[in-house]
Design a protein around this motif. Sequence first.
Motif, PDB file in Angstrom:
ATOM      1  N   SER A  26     -19.010 -21.665-152.440  1.00 33.15           N
ATOM      2  CA  SER A  26     -18.764 -22.944-151.364  1.00 33.15           C
ATOM      3  C   SER A  26     -19.580 -24.251-151.882  1.00 33.15           C
ATOM      4  O   SER A  26     -19.114 -25.220-151.754  1.00 33.15           O
ATOM      5  N   ARG A  32      -5.629 -26.799-157.822  1.00 32.37           N
ATOM      6  CA  ARG A  32      -4.989 -27.113-156.563  1.00 32.37           C
ATOM      7  C   ARG A  32      -5.329 -28.521-156.100  1.00 32.37           C
ATOM      8  O   ARG A  32      -6.430 -28.904-156.161  1.00 32.37           O
ATOM      9  N   TRP A  69      -6.439 -31.253-153.369  1.00 39.12           N
ATOM     10  CA  TRP A  69      -7.087 -31.091-152.040  1.00 39.12           C
ATOM     11  C   TRP A  69      -7.159 -32.732-151.670  1.00 39.12           C
ATOM     12  O   TRP A  69      -7.225 -33.558-152.331  1.00 39.12           O
ATOM     13  N   GLY A 101      -7.867 -34.318-145.538  1.00 40.80           N
ATOM     14  CA  GLY A 101      -7.155 -33.062-144.988  1.00 40.80           C
ATOM     15  C   GLY A 101      -8.496 -32.169-144.349  1.00 40.80           C
ATOM     16  O   GLY A 101      -9.324 -32.085-144.780  1.00 40.80           O
ATOM     17  N   ALA A 102      -7.937 -31.363-143.288  1.00 46.39           N
ATOM     18  CA  ALA A 102      -8.914 -30.463-142.771  1.00 46.39           C
ATOM     19  C   ALA A 102      -9.088 -29.382-143.552  1.00 46.39           C
ATOM     20  O   ALA A 102     -10.412 -28.835-143.507  1.00 46.39           O
ATOM     21  N   THR A 103      -7.964 -28.749-144.238  1.00 44.51           N
ATOM     22  CA  THR A 103      -8.368 -27.608-145.167  1.00 44.51           C
ATOM     23  C   THR A 103      -9.465 -28.043-146.195  1.00 44.51           C
ATOM     24  O   THR A 103     -10.294 -26.985-146.515  1.00 44.51           O
ATOM     25  N   THR A 104      -9.516 -28.979-146.656  1.00 41.82           N
ATOM     26  CA  THR A 104     -10.182 -29.551-147.818  1.00 41.82           C
ATOM     27  C   THR A 104     -11.629 -29.301-147.382  1.00 41.82           C
ATOM     28  O   THR A 104     -12.751 -28.834-148.138  1.00 41.82           O
ATOM     29  N   TRP A 105     -12.170 -29.596-146.102  1.00 38.50           N
ATOM     30  CA  TRP A 105     -13.436 -29.389-145.474  1.00 38.50           C
ATOM     31  C   TRP A 105     -13.657 -28.068-145.057  1.00 38.50           C
ATOM     32  O   TRP A 105     -14.922 -27.615-145.007  1.00 38.50           O
ATOM     33  N   LEU A 106     -12.919 -27.713-144.380  1.00 36.32           N
ATOM     34  CA  LEU A 106     -13.118 -26.414-143.660  1.00 36.32           C
ATOM     35  C   LEU A 106     -13.214 -25.377-144.674  1.00 36.32           C
ATOM     36  O   LEU A 106     -14.199 -24.281-144.279  1.00 36.32           O
ATOM     37  N   THR A 107     -12.319 -25.226-145.995  1.00 36.86           N
ATOM     38  CA  THR A 107     -12.650 -24.378-146.687  1.00 36.86           C
ATOM     39  C   THR A 107     -14.147 -23.966-147.375  1.00 36.86           C
ATOM     40  O   THR A 107     -14.619 -22.903-147.232  1.00 36.86           O
TER      41      THR A 107
END
Lengths: 426, 315, 415
Positions: A336, A372, A374, A378-384
């Motif tokens: 992370s 991939r 990013w 986007g939310a996925t970018t930070w949530l991941t």
Amino acid sequence: MKSMRFWLLVGATLLFLMPLVHSQSLLNASIQMLIAALFACAFNLLCGQGGMLSFGHAAYFGVGTFATLHAMKAMGGVGLLPTPLMPLAGAVAGLAFGIIAGWFATKRSGTYFAMITLALAELLHALAPHLKSLFGGESGVSTMRMPAWGISFGNSTQLYYLTLVWVLTSLGLLYLFTHTPLGRLTFGLRENSHRLRFLGYDVHHLRVLIFAISAMFSGIAGGLQAVCNESANYVVFESHLSALVVLNAYIGGVSVFLGPALGAALMTFFGYAVSDLSRSWLLYQGALFVVVMMFLPTGLTGLISSWNESKAQYGLVRLLPVAILWLVAVLLLAVSSVFLVEFLQRMFSQDYRALALANPAVPWPAITLFGRPWFPGGATTWLTPILIFFAGCWMVRLAKDRWQALLDDADVDASLSEATGNGVKS
Amino acid sequence: MEYFIVSLLNGAIYGLLLFMVSAGLTLIFGMMGVLNFAHASFYMLGAYFAYTLTPLIGFGMAMIGAPLLVGVVGVVVERFFLRRVHSYGHAHELLLTFGLSFIIAELVKLFFGNFPIDYRIPASLDFAAFRIGGADYPFYRLIMGGVAIGMFALIFLLLTRTRVGIVVRSAIYKPRMAEALGHNVPLVFMGVFGVGAALAGLAGAVAGAFYTTNPNMALELGVMVFVVVVVGGLGSLGGAMIASLLIGMITSLCVGIDKSLADLFSLLGMGDWAQGIGGLLTLKLSSLASTIPFALMLLVLLVRPSGLMGEKEYL
Amino acid sequence: MSASKFIRTVVVACTALLLGNVTSAAPLKVAVIEALSGPQASTGLSFRNATRYAIDRLNTAGGWNGEKIELIEYDNQGGPTGAADKLKAAIADGAQFIVSGSSSAVGGQLTDDIRKYNIRNPGKEVVLLNLGAEANELTGEKCHFHNFRFSSNAQIRIKALVGAMKKDGVIGSRVYSINQNYSWGQDTENAIVEYASVGGYKVVEKTLHDVNKIQDFSPYVSKIVAANVDTVITGNWSNDLLLLMKATKASGLKARFGTTFLDQPGNLANAGDAATGHYIAHLFNAEAGGKEGEQFAEDYKAKTGRYPAFIEGQAVQGILMFGEALKAVKPQGNNLNVNVWALELENTKFKTPMGELRMRAADHQALVPVVVSVVSNDAKYKVDGTALGFKPIMVLTGDQAATPVPAACKMQRPT
């Protein structure tokens, strides 16, 4: 001790067989790793064994390098000694400079000693660009290796074996030194120098000797680098290098003889492997230092020895789950953090900012990472990374609980067996 | 003559700048026994924070806001990083701060880029105070000097005349005893560390506009600050002031002296011999201007290791 | 299968995998060894970006031998030791051309190491493409056949600068020389003294100072003021130039500056309006290139997001010239013979927006056109987000700008 000797033999054999399976670039990296390992062990003689933290050890390494370069250039480029014996010039120079510097530095102890060594190194570093005849200015001193004893020393494999022989011999000598009376006195210096004085030893002379020997082996390491690189400039005196050797030693662990060698080898390899993969690799290096200093104060060898102890005490079966939990936790945290750093680095880079400005229709274009795309918005970018980070923290918690449970169980077992043992006795 | 005065003035102001950064460092060392390698990084952070805050809240407010932010960073560093390694010994603390300096420098490069940034003196402060020796003397320099002197006065009064100051000084001198008497010594440590960092941040915010602001600021100033602290005496504020002024003025004056040791020898009639030897003897003082502080540091360490005004060490 | 047999199989498989990469016919590999991290990263990254752009252009035009040219990047971590290590790594990875330019110290290390490698490995030679390291010795005493400099050197820059400033009537009769105390700075100082008669000035005082260590240039500015000069000529770069400009502005010194690296990003932003009227001798100015210059600048901006600044223009032209010579070289058994390429380059005449670029065979110093520009509000391309830019006032062709072949260069050509 038998198993230790066995492992050392295996390690040495593997080192000798390395060129057969490894690529050229890894071989070059290995040469640097060996030199760094020798330097770190030479430093440890002073620091870990003698208890004198020196912050300017790059000076003796550098002096060794330049002395060897001048020896290689001597007599019209033929060289004062045959190539395989060249690091001896570095040893002599390191010894001489070490005696002089050590005599002044060891007059004080503790923090003041560290500062004197730093001052000496910085003075040398500041003067070196001006002393052109000795240090060659910006472009430094450069020379060429001459073939000797039927070997051309023209390719990396031959250099690797030369370095390996020198490093193994020097490490062996350093180890044997710890078994001599002077070597034993070194430990005494670290533990209680006042008592040594009362026992009648001249502590100042002892310190100068230890300093000089440590500087001598640092000079050998410097000489090896001179032979391998065939040139150097005054940058070799930088305080960065002095601090790096201290860090390598502490990361490996200063209380074990081979600890600094391990630390130096790993950190050098880390530099090699990661410096071309990521622009932020210095950040990772700094983070690694901080993490090791905070959570592994005895260094990596401390970790290995505590693993061995725990294995002996609790058995591999009970220990393995805890170890795996720790490993997974560390992996998750690392992944992370790396993701976040790499993403931020790309997002704040000049190229990206220019790209974002160039096309007003797409204010925040996607960044490709690990294959991939990013999107910064986007939310996925930070949530991941955040989710992975929290997963890692949760794993750490789990691992700690598991470890505590293991300790508690062991305590219960111990007290039970003690109780039953007492009870049965009649 | 005018050149001499200008050099002296410039040297004094550069020295005052060094003092602003080294004041915090010497206090922290006196208190915790650890040499904080990351201190110069606080200086750099002050400049970058001020650069970020100026467009938002104006230059004057940024001069207050940036040091506060850096102080917070300092408190965080002490509480969550240094305190953990305190029990492992001085070497570990030192190395931790070294690693932190790396991290801070790289984070700054990550967010702000590798090039120097355009952090400038606001136009309202960018004028000449007076004219001397055929050149203008910028007013901002006098401001820098004033801030430094004001800071020194403030800290000195704080430490000597207030109750908080007494507690801090006792915690520095005998932490265990102060703790036994019921004072919250860890809180004091955290506070001193934070204030020291804030001072360095203030120096950065003020000086970064005048000199350049780039990611290598910490490296450039760091070693000189260390020299100042050693020469002045670890833990002594007055010593830091004297040492920084001394080093600032020596560096400034030496730049104008184009003589070398060989010239000294020529006074005794051995000039040609000295020139023939070359090397160290023919180096001009002006090109050695930044090397002399190290020689001074070495001299002090050998002759009087506790520094000009530090406590005498019994060894 | 017994354990030892298993281990043997694994070892053989690994070896085969590792060796396998070497034996297959690989595309042409170019390695750029630059400071991509650490204190000097800003310049290193500029060279890397320019090289990337140029190689992409060459690949869009077809690459070489029907395949794309592969560009591999190495981080020399800012110093000659790192550069030496990465050179070995690059050669191990199969690179035949090494590109570098941000540091004369690194350039010196690379050229020496390449010369020694070529002596020890005939038939597998490697070539250094020096895009920006400008110390004289690199095409002087350190010259060798497999080393090419595509940028200028101290003599060329100062000769052009001094000539243009004299023509504009701004150089005056009293000049102050302030430079960094290392190879490049010393070369610049010597050149300033050498061209005093050409420029019609007297060098009143010369100063050499420590490289990138000085924070406060006001003592030096005081010396300049005391010397009462018309012009200050300096080869300083990075912080040294920036701080010198700042100190000059703060003191209100009215002298004109003649520089070589004023176009480094950040300089004009920090120097502000005080920089107006200062001169620079550099190798690329899009405004001086007319239509081609404009086209090139726009294409560069489209691909990288910014106009070419500082050394990027000259670096791109150098790589494009490298590609031009490549076109005429036929593969020998699917590989490139660098000696054939080198001989071809010596005969190549490459047209750049600044003029014709040729490579001198005697010392492998390019006959590169030089532009002298002045900082002004009228410039077409504004820099650093300010209202200022570099307005070209004179363009010298490669031959006009050239300086004599150094006597110290004794190049041995392959038979």
